[in-house]
Design a protein around this motif. Structure first.
Motif, PDB file in Angstrom:
ATOM      1  N   ASP A  20       0.942  -1.295   0.017  1.00 54.84           N
ATOM      2  CA  ASP A  20       0.381   0.047   0.030  1.00 54.84           C
ATOM      3  C   ASP A  20       0.931   1.379  -0.005  1.00 54.84           C
ATOM      4  O   ASP A  20       2.032   1.267   0.366  1.00 54.84           O
ATOM      5  N   SER A  21       0.368   2.504  -0.321  1.00 57.37           N
ATOM      6  CA  SER A  21       1.154   3.568  -0.434  1.00 57.37           C
ATOM      7  C   SER A  21       0.292   4.758   0.152  1.00 57.37           C
ATOM      8  O   SER A  21      -1.029   4.707   0.050  1.00 57.37           O
ATOM      9  N   ALA A  22       0.762   6.004   0.707  1.00 56.56           N
ATOM     10  CA  ALA A  22      -0.053   7.210   0.936  1.00 56.56           C
ATOM     11  C   ALA A  22       0.847   8.353   0.573  1.00 56.56           C
ATOM     12  O   ALA A  22       2.214   8.416   0.738  1.00 56.56           O
ATOM     13  N   LEU A  23       0.067   9.329   0.191  1.00 52.90           N
ATOM     14  CA  LEU A  23       0.807  10.554  -0.116  1.00 52.90           C
ATOM     15  C   LEU A  23       0.127  11.818   0.871  1.00 52.90           C
ATOM     16  O   LEU A  23      -1.193  11.872   0.792  1.00 52.90           O
ATOM     17  N   VAL A  24       0.790  12.252   1.750  1.00 50.50           N
ATOM     18  CA  VAL A  24       0.229  13.157   2.703  1.00 50.50           C
ATOM     19  C   VAL A  24       0.825  14.592   2.795  1.00 50.50           C
ATOM     20  O   VAL A  24       1.829  14.726   2.448  1.00 50.50           O
TER      21      VAL A  24
END
Length: 282
Positions: A20-24
């Protein structure tokens, strides 16, 4: 950030896959954090790959108390198990471009917008496994069923076009469709149903927002008025706010008010025109 990997028996083939990945996006008040040295500012806690994460920004002195720097840390907050991840953080300059570093003398000139510094952090959570599991292909199989009209299905007439769907999927996604297609209503036995406004009456909130996003992506001086009319007609405050923000820019407003669609907007929803005048201080 400390990361660990479970040991593997010799001879097993280990493959690393993206879980999974996230961009914050994290905005920090520059004056507040640099005036009070050693003050720590935290982002909200977010999830990526089944783990909880947080961005921490702290100030520190550089060559004496007259100068200070900023340190950004990505914290792994989950206590249940270890994780392996690739983390990258960078500053966003005034032009919207990323930069991995910036001198203190450049911060105010190039990176501070309305007193804030914007930090972008990306996290890619990885997994080592000797038995890789392929991604689910359920959507592909459901698509084959729909294309072949296998099983019980129903068709909808929307705007003169026909769309096929499976009753089971519809009833799972919408309580209104469940009542119509599985209950005692007339639609339960009809092979074809005509719909006027699919989203609101059938509680398809995600579909409604997906359509709103498509309309928002195509906003221009030629489309903003008719898009705002749709947002008002179908009660979509998220799309309406985007249109109002578009009108708030003077260069957009001067061009949009000259279009035919803006004139029609005034005839159809005069109260919306009043909101535009009031919001823009006109």
């Amino acid at each position: 950030m400390e990361m660990s990997k479970q040991s593997r028996s010799e001879g097993s083939e280990v493959q690393t896959t993206l879980v999974d990945s996230a961009l914050v996006k994290f905005k920090v008040d520059y004056e507040e954090i640099t005036t009070h040295l050693r003050e720590v500012v935290h982002s909200y806690i977010f999830s990526a790959g089944g783990h909880m994460w947080r961005i921490t920004c702290r100030s520190f002195t550089v060559n004496g108390p007259a100068k200070c720097g900023l340190c950004t840390i990505v914290e792994h907050l989950s206590k249940s198990r270890c994780s392996k991840a690739i983390v990258e953080a960078f500053l966003m300059d005034k032009e919207g471009n990323p930069s991995t570093s910036g001198k203190q003398t450049d911060l105010v000139e190039n990176y501070i917008i309305d007193g804030q510094i914007t930090i972008i952090c990306s996290i890619m959570v990885l997994s080592d496994s000797s038995i890789p599991v392929p991604p689910s292909d359920m959507g592909k199989h459901l698509g084959h069923l729909l294309d072949n009209t296998v099983g019980t299905y129903v068709s909808f007439n929307i705007g003169g076009k026909t769309f096929h769907a499976h009753r089971a999927v519809l009833t799972a996604r919408s309580p209104v469709f469940r009542a119509e297609l599985l209950g005692s209503m007339a639609e339960a036995t009809m092979p074809a149903i005509t719909l006027q406004d699919p989203c609101d009456p059938h509680s398809l909130d995600r579909l409604k927002l997906t359509c709103a996003q498509k309309l928002c992506d195509g906003l221009s001086v030629d489309t903003v008025a008719v898009t705002l009319a749709c947002a008002q007609m179908y009660n979509c405050p998220e799309l309406k706010n985007k249109c109002m923000d578009f009108f708030a820019k003077e260069e957009n407003f001067k061009k949009a008010v000259l279009t035919k669609s803006f004139f029609q907007l005034g005839l159809q929803f005069p109260s919306v025109i009043d909101e535009i005048w009031e919001r823009d201080g006109l």
